[in-house]
Every structure is written in C-alpha cells, then in structure tokens.
Design an enzyme around this catalytic site. Structure first.
Site, short mmCIF file in Angstrom:
data_model
loop_
_atom_site.label_atom_id
_atom_site.label_comp_id
_atom_site.label_asym_id
_atom_site.label_seq_id
_atom_site.Cartn_x
_atom_site.Cartn_y
_atom_site.Cartn_z
CE LYS A 169 5.10 5.03 6.99
NZ LYS A 169 4.77 6.37 7.44
CE LYS B 141 9.21 6.94 6.10
NZ LYS B 141 9.88 7.34 7.29
CB CYS C 255 25.68 45.32 -17.64
SG CYS C 255 24.00 45.90 -17.36
CB CYS D 223 22.37 44.91 -14.04
SG CYS D 223 22.77 43.34 -14.84
CE1 TYR E 145 -7.40 7.63 -1.34
CE2 TYR E 145 -6.31 9.43 -0.19
CZ TYR E 145 -6.83 8.89 -1.35
OH TYR E 145 -6.77 9.60 -2.51
CB CYS F 248 19.19 44.31 -16.18
SG CYS F 248 20.50 45.09 -17.15
CG ASP G 43 3.98 12.52 4.53
OD1 ASP G 43 3.82 12.34 5.76
OD2 ASP G 43 4.90 13.19 4.06
NE ARG H 35 0.49 6.12 16.01
CZ ARG H 35 1.61 6.35 16.67
NH1 ARG H 35 1.96 7.56 16.99
NH2 ARG H 35 2.40 5.34 17.02
CB CYS I 74 23.03 43.67 -19.93
SG CYS I 74 23.16 42.48 -18.57
CD GLU J 135 -2.37 -1.18 2.88
OE1 GLU J 135 -2.36 -0.13 3.56
OE2 GLU J 135 -2.93 -2.22 3.23
S1 IVH Z 1 -0.72 0.56 8.83
C1 IVH Z 1 -0.20 -1.56 12.71
N1 IVH Z 1 -0.91 1.50 6.38
O1 IVH Z 1 2.23 5.33 8.91
C2 IVH Z 1 -0.09 -0.85 11.41
N2 IVH Z 1 -0.07 2.93 8.09
O2 IVH Z 1 4.55 4.65 10.62
C3 IVH Z 1 -0.46 0.56 11.53
N3 IVH Z 1 0.48 5.20 7.31
O3 IVH Z 1 0.80 6.01 12.01
C4 IVH Z 1 -0.29 1.36 10.33
N4 IVH Z 1 -0.11 4.89 5.22
O4 IVH Z 1 -0.35 7.01 10.01
C5 IVH Z 1 -0.55 1.76 7.65
N5 IVH Z 1 -1.16 2.23 4.19
C6 IVH Z 1 -0.82 2.47 5.46
C7 IVH Z 1 -0.32 3.73 5.86
C8 IVH Z 1 0.05 3.92 7.19
C9 IVH Z 1 0.37 5.76 6.10
C10 IVH Z 1 1.01 5.87 8.52
C11 IVH Z 1 0.12 5.73 9.71
C12 IVH Z 1 0.98 5.26 10.85
C13 IVH Z 1 2.35 5.44 10.31
C14 IVH Z 1 3.23 4.36 10.86
#
Ligand code: IVH
Length: 543
Positions: free
Chosen positions: A125, A327, A424, A421, A236, A439, A127, A146, A445, A123
């Site tokens: 990740k 990452k 020049c 400038c 999401y 300029c 941000d 959280r 120039c 999936e």
């Molecule tokens: S799963 C036990 N899935 O990443 C698993 N986290 O470093 C819990 N995050 O606090 C997280 N996309 O906010 C999961 N597809 C994804 C994610 C995701 C972003 C974030 C999430 C979590 C942090 C963990």
C-alpha cells in the site's frame, strides 16, 4: 548540426526524429518499468539533446507525445475539474490478523463456499496520492487527482513531467492498443529524492516538507509544471478502471502484467497468493523489508484476483467488497515536546535530546528523540510545548521530523542552547561555522570522564570485560576514577565495596584491567579517544 552520428544519409528529418523518440522511450521503459537501465544517463541526455535540436529547427514536427514535451512553458490559472465516470473508491481497513481472517471468511461465504482457498493479489500500500491516467489510442490524454472520489482536479500538465508515466503506450501494432484505457495508481516521492528536495529547500530558505507524502502532494498541486518537473515523483499503476477496444485478461494479476507490457510501471513486489495464510506471510515479509524499500508504504492491499469473482462481490458504499487494506503500525505520530535536555559526549559535544509525551510509534513507545544539534532545532523552529511529528522507521533512532507551528500554544518557549555545561558548569563554546557546541570542561567534566572511560574500555579499544556502562557511572560518581589512568590504581576492596559488586566480580574486573596492558600500541592510541584519531589513524601513527 550535431546530429550526424549514426544518421543514414537517406533518412529524412522526420524519420530521424521518430527513431530518436522510439529509442528514448525504450530506454525510459527499461529504466522505469523493467528496472534495468540500458545506457548511462549521459548517453540518454545526448540523444535527448539531438531530438531537442531537431525539433527546434523543425517545430512543425513536434508532437505532444515526444519525450521533450514533458514540461509546459507557462503556469495554469487554476486546475480544471474532472468528473470520474467510474468513481475512485477507498478501501476498508484491517488492523489485525483476525480482521483479515474475518475478511477472507466473508468473501468465501459470499462466493458460496466456506472451505474455499481463494486466489488473491497482495500489493504494497503505497503512501502517496491516488491518480487516474487516461490514454486514448495509446496516447496519454489526461491525468486527474482522486478529489472526493467523484470529482478530481486535472493535473495533466504536472503528470506529463513524470518520466515513469509513458506519453505513448508501447505496442507493435496500433490495433492491439486499447481505444481507451484508464489506469489508476499512486504517485510517490522516494526517500532519497525527498531528502535531496528538503536539502534544496533548506538552502533556498524555503519551507521544508514534513514527509514524502506531503512533498508529493505539494508537488502535484503546482500550477507551474516546470516546478513539478524538478520534483522526484514516481508513478506505480495498481488498477485498470476502464478499458475499451481490447479484452482484459481475466485476472487482476495478469492485468497488471499486461500494463507492464504497455510500458506502465507496476510495483515489483506485487504477488499472487493462495489463501489467507499466504497473505499473512506476505504481510510479515513486507513489514521486514519496509525500512529498506526507499519509499513509504503504510500497509498491504489484498485483492481478489479473479475479475469474475470481483464482479460477483461488488461494492458496499465507497469501498469494494473484494479488497482490503491491512495497515502497518504508524511510523509517524504527533506528540508534545515537553523539554529539551543536553547530553554531553566524550569530546564535550552537547547533543540536544527531545523529551516527549510518550507516544506509540513504529511499534514501540517513544519518550525521547534525537535532535542532532542546534542547527537542526533552528531548522525545525522548535519550541518547548510544540506539537511535533515523531518518526521511527525500522530500528532507527526516533527523530523529531517536523513541528506543527499552527498548533503552537501561546506559552511555548524557544529552545536555547545552555551557556554552561549542564553536568560540570563549565562554559559552552561553539566555534564559528561549526554546528556542534562543546563543554570546555574537558576531563573535569563528569560526563566527559564517563564517556572517555567507556570508550577506553570498549571492545575495539582496550576491551576490558566487566567494565560496563553502570560500573563506569558508579566509579566516576564515587570519585574513584576521573581519568583512564585511575583504572590502573583501583584495588579489590574499593571495588568490592560498591553496590552489587562481590569479591569475585571485583577480582574479575581487576584481572581484565590488568590484561588490557597487553593490547598493542594502535589500540591503545585509539583508546585514548583523541579527537580525529580513529582506528585507521591510530594504526598509521603506531606504524
Ligand atoms: S486499490 C478500489 N491498491 O490507498 C480499490 N490502492 O485507501 C482502490 N493505495 O486511494 C484502491 N496503494 O491511493 C489500491 N496497491 C494499491 C494501493 C492503493 C496505495 C491507496 C490509494 C487509495 C487508498 C485507499
């Protein structure tokens, strides 16, 4: 009343209200979850207003899951605490392919087979910010941040304003909906919405947000949900923390598909992968797509697909053993602004360029970044010596996106536009209401001479092969060429005498200059580089 359209005579107000709500939530579902808008916005708005009118006339028929009830009417005094019965964990990180391969090996060993090919889910990740949503009997009940993982803040009023969060789960039969469902996911702010928000902030003279994540965080931290409602936030879902009353599918992937059927939005890039090599391929492919996604991601999360295997693997301290985050290289880093230099373009426009302490960002070392113009410098309140955020996404030119004002050293100096400038020495002039300063030296120039010759020789203009950047620099610096006309007076021995230029290449360049006399009038007009005369205008003029 403006409610007669399509309203059968026998229908009661309550029936009509129910029908409107069902239609509106179905359109929202198609828009946000299926990504297939069913009607134009204007049509949605008409139905929405009809519902609003009816509810206003019959306040006893308003219910909390009505699409009109997304925004509260007064700010909170503070956020209540929410204890997470099931802790919101974090993830371990893998920073290289090798670390991922080691993760896969560990997982396979624990599951009792070295040669296993495990099924994973990969999936993006996202941000943004992790959020937990609670539904009871299909109705949205509560949302929480959280926090520290065990205790978060109650942000129900704010989350209600997100159209991608259903206020009621979909399902034909109430008995098929879970008694209790806790879904976790990420709230993000897409790039387009972020840019528009910052533009509004700028026009209102308010503080700008450094990046979409900060903007999303600031938007969720509002005590007044009416402000959150104006912020372009999207949710999401990525996991099911609790489910009571119905049996979950046996795999994470199928669980996500089920969430979709309930009307929850799941990222469309989520994929099932067989074995670690498929994970690595997913990572590569997502990295390619990263810059064009329209929202920030900072890596990939891989999860063991089978819930039984997840349970077997369990947790260590604050993270599951069955998942890991891989990452991407950071697209933003902090560095120091050493200086601002001013580049002079073809039309004399002065462009500020940030000279930075070199920093590794977006996969390359960056030591220069564009600053656009003086307005941008003022907008950022940039000082020389500042700690700045440098952003580089994809192949885009790096830019200074924010200043960390709280870290400003006492010795920091404001950036001033030069009055003369830097090339020049002619006066610099900035017309009122224009962002660009120029300029006034024109063709005396050297910077403007070079840019004019470069443009003249470029492919879409006179297309003079061999007359590249470096040669133009040398010709102007040696005072052999001051304007494009001088090109046609050059002689072989003048060129052949230059550094790294033999008789042969000198003859080639002269031949190319001679050949350029044959281009048509439109190209010639364009090549002159008159301000506002682009290719289309040049063609029109020639005709
Ligand atoms: S799963 C036990 N899935 O990443 C698993 N986290 O470093 C819990 N995050 O606090 C997280 N996309 O906010 C999961 N597809 C994804 C994610 C995701 C972003 C974030 C999430 C979590 C942090 C963990």
């Amino acid at each position: 009343m403006s409610v007669a359209r399509g309203w059968p005579v026998s229908e009661t107000v309550a029936d009509r209200i129910r029908a409107l709500r069902e239609q509106l939530s179905d359109w929202s579902y198609r828009y946000y979850v299926l990504d297939e808008p069913a009607v134009p916005d204007a049509e949605y708005d008409r139905w929405f207003r009809e519902l609003q009118d009816l509810e206003q006339a019959h306040p006893d028929l308003i219910s909390p899951d009505s699409p009109t009830q997304r925004v509260g009417d007064r700010p909170l005094d503070g956020f209540a605490e929410v204890a997470h019965d099931i802790p919101m964990l974090s993830l371990d990180n893998a920073f290289s392919d090798d670390e991922l391969i080691a993760f896969d090996r560990r997982v396979c060993e624990r599951l009792g087979g070295d040669g296993l090919t495990l099924t994973y889910v990969a999936e993006p990740k996202l941000d943004g910010l992790a959020v937990s949503l609670l539904y009871r009997q299909g109705v949205f009940l509560r949302a929480a941040t959280r926090g520290d993982g065990s205790t978060g803040e109650d942000i129900t009023a704010n989350i209600r304003t997100l159209k991608s969060v259903p206020l009621r789960l979909r399902g034909d039969a109430p008995e098929l909906l879970p008694e209790l469902l806790e879904v976790r996911g990420e709230v993000v702010m897409p790039h387009a919405g972020f840019e528009a928000l910052n533009e509004r902030q700028r026009q209102a003279g308010l503080k700008l947000f450094a990046n979409p994540r900060n903007a999303a965080a600031g938007s969720l931290r509002q005590l007044d949900a009416r402000i959150t409602a104006t912020r372009p936030l999207e949710f999401y879902a990525y996991s099911i923390a609790r489910c009571e009353g119905v049996e979950l599918p046996p795999s994470h992937f199928d669980g996500l598909q089920w969430l979709r059927t309930l009307g929850l939005r799941v990222n469309s890039l989520v994929a099932r992968c067989e074995g670690v090599s498929a994970l690595l391929a997913f990572y590569q492919s997502l990295q390619q797509q990263r810059a064009g996604l329209g929202y920030d991601i900072d890596g990939v999360v891989y999860k063991v697909d089978s819930l039984a295997q997840q349970q077997q693997l369990g947790f260590v301290s604050r993270a599951p053993r069955w998942a890991i985050a891989h990452k991407f290289p950071a697209q933003e880093e902090i560095t120091e602004l050493w200086d601002v230099e001013w580049q002079v373009g073809r039309t004399g426009a002065l462009t500020p360029v940030a000279r930075l302490e070199p920093v590794f960002v977006g996969g390359v070392t960056v030591s220069n970044a564009t600053l656009h113009n003086m307005d941008e410098i003022q907008r950022l309140d940039l000082h020389i010596g500042d700690a700045v955020v440098v952003h580089r996404a994809g192949d885009v030119i790096p830019k200074v996106s924010a200043v960390l004002a709280e870290r400003r050293p006492a010795s920091a100096q404001p950036v001033v536009m030069p009055s003369h400038c830097p090339v020049c020495g002619s006066e610099v002039f900035r017309a009122e209401g224009e962002a660009v300063a120029r300029c006034t030296g024109g063709l005396i120039c050297a910077a403007q001479q070079k840019e004019a010759v470069r443009h003249f020789a470029s492919r879409r203009a006179m297309d003079i092969e061999g007359l590249g950047e470096r040669l133009v620099d040398v010709l102007v610096d040696q005072k052999l060429v001051a304007s494009v006309a001088d090109l046609y007076r050059l002689e072989t021995d003048q060129l052949a005498g230059l550094e790294r230029m033999g008789e042969k290449s000198a003859a080639n360049v002269l031949a190319a200059i001679e050949a350029s006399k044959q281009v048509g009038l439109p190209r010639f007009l364009f090549a002159l580089g008159i301000r506002e005369v682009g290719e289309a205008t040049a063609l029109a003029l020639a005709n």
